[in-house]
Design an enzyme around this catalytic site. Structure first.
Site, mmCIF file in Angstrom:
data_model
loop_
_atom_site.group_PDB
_atom_site.id
_atom_site.type_symbol
_atom_site.label_atom_id
_atom_site.label_comp_id
_atom_site.label_asym_id
_atom_site.label_seq_id
_atom_site.Cartn_x
_atom_site.Cartn_y
_atom_site.Cartn_z
ATOM 1 N N ARG A 1 -43.421 6.428 -30.953
ATOM 2 C CA ARG A 1 -41.959 6.719 -30.600
ATOM 3 C C ARG A 1 -41.687 7.649 -29.233
ATOM 4 N NH1 ARG A 1 -38.931 7.156 -36.029
ATOM 5 N NH2 ARG A 1 -40.893 8.397 -36.356
ATOM 6 N N GLY B 1 -52.100 9.245 -28.405
ATOM 7 C CA GLY B 1 -50.755 8.976 -29.367
ATOM 8 C C GLY B 1 -49.887 8.410 -28.840
ATOM 9 N N LYS C 1 -41.005 26.569 -32.355
ATOM 10 C CA LYS C 1 -40.346 25.143 -32.763
ATOM 11 C C LYS C 1 -40.639 25.143 -34.390
ATOM 12 C CE LYS C 1 -39.812 20.746 -32.136
ATOM 13 N NZ LYS C 1 -39.922 19.967 -33.464
ATOM 14 N N GLU D 1 -32.508 23.411 -37.615
ATOM 15 C CA GLU D 1 -32.197 21.981 -37.666
ATOM 16 C C GLU D 1 -31.764 21.788 -39.147
ATOM 17 O OE1 GLU D 1 -34.635 17.898 -37.218
ATOM 18 O OE2 GLU D 1 -34.675 19.059 -35.494
ATOM 19 N N TYR D 2 -32.618 21.869 -40.065
ATOM 20 C CA TYR D 2 -32.310 21.731 -41.544
ATOM 21 C C TYR D 2 -31.177 22.186 -41.890
ATOM 22 C CZ TYR D 2 -37.257 20.236 -42.543
ATOM 23 O OH TYR D 2 -38.466 19.542 -42.581
ATOM 24 N N ASN E 1 -36.947 23.953 -35.994
ATOM 25 C CA ASN E 1 -36.700 22.908 -37.065
ATOM 26 C C ASN E 1 -36.298 23.346 -38.411
ATOM 27 O OD1 ASN E 1 -37.859 21.405 -35.147
ATOM 28 N ND2 ASN E 1 -39.173 20.254 -36.527
#
Length: 339
Positions: A10, A7, A190, A197-198, A194
């Site tokens: 980005r 992979g 994690k 983060e939301y 996240n």
């Protein structure tokens, strides 16, 4: 250490560069040959692989394979990859897999003598220079063996001032990476990261939206039984410079953060964010955080509401809104406002 990286998107490509900077070798593989060849040409990887079999063949046992593929592609990748491996090899899933899947995968791979580590990776496209915050789950021995490659990705203690009261040599957490516990623990942490983060992003978005409407008293408003009047227009006659507000909040404010930095950069490019439609995706972690909160009985109304807002941004509430309009028409003859 020689790492097989599956992979090269980005994040994967930038992670490879950090490993090379730290003296590690990276053999890269991606589905599209042009992606692999491009990274090989610009020196982002040490060697290129044309297939997973070719990738494994370029690694000496015990091998280290790091996956940076979408969560939905992990099982298919493992199905093809695992038969090529040997006892003592290690696979790290550095994407955003659901921790429940990690438990299943690690148990299956353990039967073949292969260690499976789940590694929540935060840092996005800025990680090349800023470093990556890593949250790791899996067997302690395997985590310790791969410490050099975790350390190479992490930002290091210089990324933030030391917490008052901490002394001595900085531990791994202070350097930006942490063994959170057994299999699944890394992606569990994690996942919550996240979810938070939301919520943080939603708080900024909602607050700035109120500032945008601070001039409501200057706007012409329809006079209608269907529209709640503004009680005192004189209270809302401010023309707030939102780009400037995000700049001033970045300096000395308790709400300063990297997310606010990114918002300020966006407003500098386009004060009205005209380049965006406002359809916000959710990649799974917010949903899984809400499920975990319900399962363990830990109230998380902010995080869950932030998830629902993302659904609404994509029109997922449109049918529900039609139901509301239909009922209002039925009981009170209320017509939907036009425009």
């Amino acid at each position: 250490m020689r790492i097989g990286l599956v992979g090269l998107g980005r994040m994967g490509g930038f992670m490879a560069r950090r490993w090379l900077r730290a003296g590690h070798d990276v053999v890269g593989y991606a589905r599209h040959a042009e992606t692999v060849n491009s990274l090989l040409a610009d020196g982002s990887i040490t060697a290129a692989a044309t297939s997973l079999q070719d990738l494994v063949g370029q690694l000496a046992a015990p091998r280290v394979l790091w996956l940076m593929v979408p969560a939905a592609a992990v099982d298919a990748t493992l199905d093809e990859l695992v038969p090529l491996l040997s006892r003592g090899d290690v696979i790290v899933d550095g994407g955003n897999s659901y921790y429940v899947d990690d438990l299943r995968r690690s148990a299956t791979l353990a039967e073949a003598g292969i260690d499976y580590l789940d590694c929540g990776t935060s840092g996005g496209v800025a990680g090349l220079e800023r470093g990556y915050c890593l949250m790791i789950g899996g067997p302690a021995e395997a985590v310790g063996r791969l410490d050099p490659i975790f350390r190479a990705l992490a930002p290091g203690v210089v990324a933030a001032p030391r917490t008052p009261g901490r002394s001595g040599d900085p531990d791994s957490a202070e350097n930006g990476y942490l063994h959170c516990g057994p299999s699944g623990a890394g992606h569990f942490v994690k996942m919550i990261h996240n979810g938070i983060e939301y919520g943080v992003m939603a708080a900024y978005a909602e607050g700035l939206n109120i500032l945008k409407h601070a001039n409501a008293g200057r706007q012409e408003r329809e006079v209608s039984a269907e529209v709640t009047p503004l009680r005192d227009p004189a209270l809302y006659r401010y023309e707030i410079d939102i780009p400037a507000v995000t700049e001033v909040w970045r300096r000395g404010s308790v709400v300063a953060s990297w997310l606010l930095d990114l918002a300020a950069e966006a407003f500098l490019r386009s004060g009205d964010l005209a380049d965006f439609e406002g359809r916000v995706s959710d990649s799974g972690e917010g949903r899984w955080t809400s499920i975990a909160a319900i399962d363990v009985g830990a109230p998380a109304p902010v995080l869950t509401t932030a998830l629902y807002e993302r659904f609404m941004s994509r029109g997922e509430a449109d049918f529900a809104d039609k139901v509301l309009s239909a009922m209002r028409l039925g009981f009170g003859g209320h017509l939907e406002p036009k425009g």
